[in-house]
Scaffold this motif. Structure first.
Motif, PDB file in Angstrom:
ATOM      1  N   ALA A 127       0.282  -1.585   0.111  1.00 53.89           N
ATOM      2  CA  ALA A 127      -0.236   0.184   0.500  1.00 53.89           C
ATOM      3  C   ALA A 127       1.009   1.098   0.078  1.00 53.89           C
ATOM      4  N   GLU A 128       1.053   2.309  -0.783  1.00 57.83           N
ATOM      5  CA  GLU A 128       1.157   3.408  -0.864  1.00 57.83           C
ATOM      6  C   GLU A 128       0.252   4.443  -1.123  1.00 57.83           C
ATOM      7  N   VAL A 129       0.589   5.926  -0.704  1.00 54.95           N
ATOM      8  CA  VAL A 129       0.685   7.114  -1.605  1.00 54.95           C
ATOM      9  C   VAL A 129       0.800   7.905  -2.994  1.00 54.95           C
ATOM     10  N   ALA A 130       0.316   7.385  -3.589  1.00 60.60           N
ATOM     11  CA  ALA A 130       0.537   8.173  -5.090  1.00 60.60           C
ATOM     12  C   ALA A 130       1.128   9.712  -5.257  1.00 60.60           C
ATOM     13  N   VAL A 131       2.357   9.559  -5.830  1.00 57.15           N
ATOM     14  CA  VAL A 131       1.601  11.624  -6.027  1.00 57.15           C
ATOM     15  C   VAL A 131       1.962  11.774  -7.405  1.00 57.15           C
ATOM     16  N   VAL A 132       1.195  12.773  -8.093  1.00 57.93           N
ATOM     17  CA  VAL A 132       1.038  12.565  -9.599  1.00 57.93           C
ATOM     18  C   VAL A 132       1.598  14.007  -9.796  1.00 57.93           C
ATOM     19  N   ILE A 133       2.323  14.251 -10.686  1.00 57.30           N
ATOM     20  CA  ILE A 133       2.680  15.245 -10.741  1.00 57.30           C
ATOM     21  C   ILE A 133       2.227  16.799 -12.181  1.00 57.30           C
ATOM     22  N   GLY A 134       1.811  18.079 -11.703  1.00 60.71           N
ATOM     23  CA  GLY A 134       1.166  18.556 -12.326  1.00 60.71           C
ATOM     24  C   GLY A 134       1.886  19.884 -13.064  1.00 60.71           C
ATOM     25  N   ARG A 135       3.151  20.139 -12.700  1.00 65.87           N
ATOM     26  CA  ARG A 135       3.673  20.835 -12.919  1.00 65.87           C
ATOM     27  C   ARG A 135       5.397  20.581 -13.082  1.00 65.87           C
ATOM     28  N   SER A 136       5.786  21.090 -14.386  1.00 65.08           N
ATOM     29  CA  SER A 136       6.964  20.941 -14.318  1.00 65.08           C
ATOM     30  C   SER A 136       8.331  21.079 -13.561  1.00 65.08           C
ATOM     31  N   GLY A 137       8.941  20.313 -13.465  1.00 63.24           N
ATOM     32  CA  GLY A 137      10.573  21.191 -12.460  1.00 63.24           C
ATOM     33  C   GLY A 137      11.808  20.083 -12.860  1.00 63.24           C
ATOM     34  N   ARG A 138      13.118  20.970 -12.533  1.00 63.55           N
ATOM     35  CA  ARG A 138      13.965  19.848 -12.443  1.00 63.55           C
ATOM     36  C   ARG A 138      14.527  20.301 -10.931  1.00 63.55           C
ATOM     37  N   ARG A 139      15.225  20.042 -10.491  1.00 62.15           N
ATOM     38  CA  ARG A 139      16.096  20.590  -9.419  1.00 62.15           C
ATOM     39  C   ARG A 139      15.357  21.616  -8.703  1.00 62.15           C
ATOM     40  N   ILE A 140      13.812  21.139  -8.102  1.00 55.89           N
ATOM     41  CA  ILE A 140      12.879  21.596  -7.184  1.00 55.89           C
ATOM     42  C   ILE A 140      13.236  21.233  -5.922  1.00 55.89           C
TER      43      ILE A 140
END
Length: 281
Positions: A127-140
């Motif tokens: 069982a896990e929490v999934a994060v869905v990315i909505g905004r691009s980014g590098r070195r956040i």
């Protein structure tokens, strides 16, 4: 708002909003501008979708649920991210997250069977929490990480244990077709305050096998996003599975694995319940 991807009774793949009255087919309304959910969440999804919620198109019982994002560019998974799970595996403490990848083919949706491959009888739940990315980014940076999250979902990071342990790399045991589940929907971040302590659990045939809160994570969601975005650019629709708590079947005595006919459920408060049966491939 709850957003998902599904198949209509006519067999068309689309996406939409899940309401208490039923499902709104946003793909039918927005498809010329947003061909899939991944493209919609890269924009201001809740604002765009809210203009089209006056009429539902399908009852929840009429559709086939697909993985929330069926076509992510990346599915990034974090291992050993709860102290009780790290301890039960006997692994040493790591200064950085343990990361591996899944492929889209390894996923299935809510209420669809997880497939136990013919090569194995050790299909395990996670069982896990999934994060869905909505905004691009590098070195956040960790302090800005939540700005890049479109929503959260339930994930069952199903594992074929002996293939996972053939070498020090997890990849083979995590990528058999339809061994992981993702859904039923993602809940957008306007409904879940950032840094909320979410409770997650896994039930196998109604018995609680895992139970924890995200406050028990070794590496927080912002820390994971920051670390992952150091070595790869995160894009809308990318998925990060954030690790499982203790209680997995392989570490029980006696061991407990998912078998054909079983029902496994992943429940996360503020999100919902992801349910799957088990079938042989």
């Amino acid at each position: 708002m709850r957003l998902t991807t599904f198949q209509t009774p006519q067999g068309a793949t689309t996406y939409g909003a899940v309401t208490d009255r039923g499902l709104v087919d946003l793909g039918a309304r927005l498809g010329t501008r947003y061909p899939d959910l991944k493209s919609l969440i890269g924009d201001d999804a809740t604002v765009v979708a809210s203009e089209h919620l006056d009429k539902v198109d399908y009852a929840a019982s009429d559709v086939t649920w697909l993985p929330v994002i069926p076509n992510p560019n990346k599915i990034i998974c974090v291992g050993l991210n709860y102290e009780d799970h790290r301890a039960e595996t006997g692994n040493s403490v790591s200064a950085q997250p343990a990361v591996f990848l899944r492929v889209p083919e390894s996923q299935t949706g809510h209420d669809s069977p997880l497939l136990r491959p013919r090569e194995s009888d050790t299909l395990d739940y996670e069982a896990e929490v999934a994060v869905v990315i909505g905004r691009s980014g590098r070195r956040i940076t960790p302090d800005t990480a939540w700005r890049h999250v479109a929503g959260l979902s339930c994930y069952n990071d199903g594992s074929v244990r002996e293939f996972q342990r053939h070498t020090h790399q997890y990849t083979p045991g995590k990528n058999f077709p339809r061994t992981g589940a993702f859904g039923p929907w993602m809940v957008t971040m306007d409904e879940i305050p950032a840094d909320s302590a979410l409770t997650l659990s896994c039930r196998l045939n109604g018995k609680i096998m895992q139970h924890a809160t995200t406050s028990e994570m070794i590496f927080s969601i912002p820390r994971i996003i920051s670390y992952v975005s150091t070595f790869t650019t995160l894009a809308p629709g990318d998925v990060i599975a954030t690790g499982t708590p203790g209680g997995v079947g392989a570490r029980r005595s006696p061991q407990v694995f998912m078998r054909p006919g079983d029902t496994v459920e992943v429940e996360i408060d503020k999100i919902g319940v992801l349910r799957n049966t088990i079938s042989d491939d």
